[in-house]
Design a protein around this motif. Structure first.
Motif, PDB file in Angstrom:
ATOM      1  N   ASN A  54       0.809  -1.228   0.000  1.00 34.86           N
ATOM      2  CA  ASN A  54       0.000   0.000   0.000  1.00 34.86           C
ATOM      3  C   ASN A  54       0.836   1.270   0.000  1.00 34.86           C
ATOM      4  O   ASN A  54       0.490   2.256  -0.659  1.00 34.86           O
ATOM      5  N   SER A  55       1.941   1.262   0.727  1.00 38.10           N
ATOM      6  CA  SER A  55       2.756   2.479   0.813  1.00 38.10           C
ATOM      7  C   SER A  55       3.348   2.836  -0.538  1.00 38.10           C
ATOM      8  O   SER A  55       3.394   4.019  -0.923  1.00 38.10           O
ATOM      9  N   SER A  56       3.784   1.828  -1.308  1.00 42.27           N
ATOM     10  CA  SER A  56       4.358   2.112  -2.629  1.00 42.27           C
ATOM     11  C   SER A  56       3.300   2.638  -3.590  1.00 42.27           C
ATOM     12  O   SER A  56       3.551   3.574  -4.362  1.00 42.27           O
ATOM     13  N   VAL A  57       2.104   2.053  -3.540  1.00 39.98           N
ATOM     14  CA  VAL A  57       1.027   2.505  -4.432  1.00 39.98           C
ATOM     15  C   VAL A  57       0.598   3.924  -4.070  1.00 39.98           C
ATOM     16  O   VAL A  57       0.393   4.770  -4.954  1.00 39.98           O
ATOM     17  N   LEU A  58       0.467   4.217  -2.786  1.00 36.54           N
ATOM     18  CA  LEU A  58       0.076   5.567  -2.367  1.00 36.54           C
ATOM     19  C   LEU A  58       1.161   6.583  -2.710  1.00 36.54           C
ATOM     20  O   LEU A  58       0.854   7.718  -3.109  1.00 36.54           O
ATOM     21  N   LEU A  59       2.417   6.182  -2.563  1.00 40.14           N
ATOM     22  CA  LEU A  59       3.518   7.076  -2.918  1.00 40.14           C
ATOM     23  C   LEU A  59       3.505   7.390  -4.405  1.00 40.14           C
ATOM     24  O   LEU A  59       3.619   8.554  -4.812  1.00 40.14           O
ATOM     25  N   ALA A  60       3.348   6.362  -5.234  1.00 44.12           N
ATOM     26  CA  ALA A  60       3.297   6.578  -6.680  1.00 44.12           C
ATOM     27  C   ALA A  60       2.085   7.421  -7.069  1.00 44.12           C
ATOM     28  O   ALA A  60       2.164   8.269  -7.965  1.00 44.12           O
ATOM     29  N   THR A  61       0.967   7.219  -6.385  1.00 41.89           N
ATOM     30  CA  THR A  61      -0.237   8.011  -6.673  1.00 41.89           C
ATOM     31  C   THR A  61      -0.024   9.475  -6.313  1.00 41.89           C
ATOM     32  O   THR A  61      -0.443  10.377  -7.056  1.00 41.89           O
ATOM     33  N   ALA A  62       0.631   9.720  -5.180  1.00 38.33           N
ATOM     34  CA  ALA A  62       0.901  11.101  -4.777  1.00 38.33           C
ATOM     35  C   ALA A  62       1.814  11.794  -5.786  1.00 38.33           C
ATOM     36  O   ALA A  62       1.594  12.959  -6.150  1.00 38.33           O
ATOM     37  N   VAL A  63       2.841  11.088  -6.242  1.00 33.67           N
ATOM     38  CA  VAL A  63       3.754  11.668  -7.228  1.00 33.67           C
ATOM     39  C   VAL A  63       3.026  11.942  -8.538  1.00 33.67           C
ATOM     40  O   VAL A  63       3.201  12.999  -9.170  1.00 33.67           O
ATOM     41  N   TRP A  64       2.185  10.980  -8.960  1.00 34.56           N
ATOM     42  CA  TRP A  64       1.399  11.171 -10.184  1.00 34.56           C
ATOM     43  C   TRP A  64       0.517  12.413 -10.071  1.00 34.56           C
ATOM     44  O   TRP A  64       0.436  13.217 -11.001  1.00 34.56           O
ATOM     45  N   TYR A  65      -0.139  12.603  -8.940  1.00 34.11           N
ATOM     46  CA  TYR A  65      -1.033  13.754  -8.762  1.00 34.11           C
ATOM     47  C   TYR A  65      -0.254  15.065  -8.793  1.00 34.11           C
ATOM     48  O   TYR A  65      -0.677  16.048  -9.409  1.00 34.11           O
TER      49      TYR A  65
END
Length: 291
Positions: free
Chosen positions: A83-94
């Protein structure tokens, strides 16, 4: 005793911060590369279809893990359980696509910052190649080909499945197939996978730590120089230009022989009639009409 516990906590936190920083660097640079390669189309798609844009970003970030898991018969969606990697990638994408006034994108695209991200990305790439070879060796101890392919896939990442990523964006460009036209990172990942496979099977007399260090420095120097000079020329081009004609033949020779064959076929065509013969035939036709 107390000092040992404090030191242990310090080392754990340092390792955790180092791992998170590498993950941030990887996510930022991968998604930034996606935006930079097709700036107008990527921005428009992010506003028109944020879900498709997010899926493309996740594929850019985790494409190497997904493809490697598929090759080794593991669940390709398993990495999304982190979950932490997916949330991190999502934050960077946003931040890259929706930050006000494109501030985050402008900061990342600033050349000195960009060179830092390029260098750190190559550190991550070499580490992924080594992990991929080791992972394949754990499943197939004598499968050299499997080790090379897994390490290559881990290092190349999204490049090998770029056509599938294009389909998510509604674009189809089969001529951009990475296997047909390999870029420097893809070639370097392949050569690195071969080196790490030879080291893993004890055919290359060098420790893994030294091989990681030397290959990482080679990748950093090449990519930083190419990015700073805006060059797309592969450092392998002189070596490939010398070895490939010897091993696989020259493309120009085959083309010339094909061209010569066409010329010969044209030369063997029946010769054109002379002017006298044409005039003689015309006179005979006129004589027949008169009769």
């Amino acid at each position: 005793m107390l000092f040992g516990i404090v030191q242990l906590l310090h080392d754990c936190m340092s390792s955790l911060l180092a791992r998170q920083s590498l993950a941030v660097v990887m996510c930022v640079w991968i998604i930034f590369s996606q935006l930079e390669s097709c700036f107008t189309g990527a921005v428009e798609m992010s506003h028109q279809s944020p879900v498709a844009s997010w899926l493309c970003a996740m594929l850019h970030c985790f494409g190497s893990y997904i493809l490697a898991d598929m090759l080794l018969g593991e669940a390709p969606i398993d990495y999304f359980s982190n979950n932490s990697s997916v949330l991190l990638a999502t934050a960077v994408w946003y931040l890259i696509f929706f930050c006000p006034m494109n501030l985050f994108y402008k900061c990342v695209s600033f050349l000195p910052v960009k060179l830092i991200f390029v260098a750190m990305k190559e550190v991550v790439r070499v580490r992924k190649i080594a992990i991929g070879v080791h992972h394949a060796h754990h499943h197939y101890h004598h499968g050299w080909f499997i080790m090379v392919v897994t390490g290559w896939v881990k290092g190349s990442g999204i490049a090998l499945v770029s056509n599938f990523e294009q389909l998510l964006r509604g674009v189809w460009k089969p001529e951009t197939n990475e296997i047909l036209h390999m870029t420097f990172p893809t070639k370097a990942s392949l050569y690195g996978a071969i080196l790490f496979t030879l080291q893993q099977t004890h055919w290359l007399p060098i420790s893994k730590a030294n091989l990681i260090f030397f290959f990482t420095m080679f990748m950093i120097v090449c990519k930083v120089f190419m990015t700073a000079a805006h060059s797309h020329t592969s450092p392998f081009a002189p070596i490939e230009g010398f070895i490939c004609p010897v091993l696989f033949g020259s493309v120009s020779s085959g083309h010339n022989s094909h061209h010569d064959h066409h010329e010969d076929s044209h030369d063997t065509s029946p010769p054109a009639k002379s002017k006298e013969e044409l005039n003689e035939g015309t006179r005979k036709r006129k004589a027949k009409k008169a009769e």
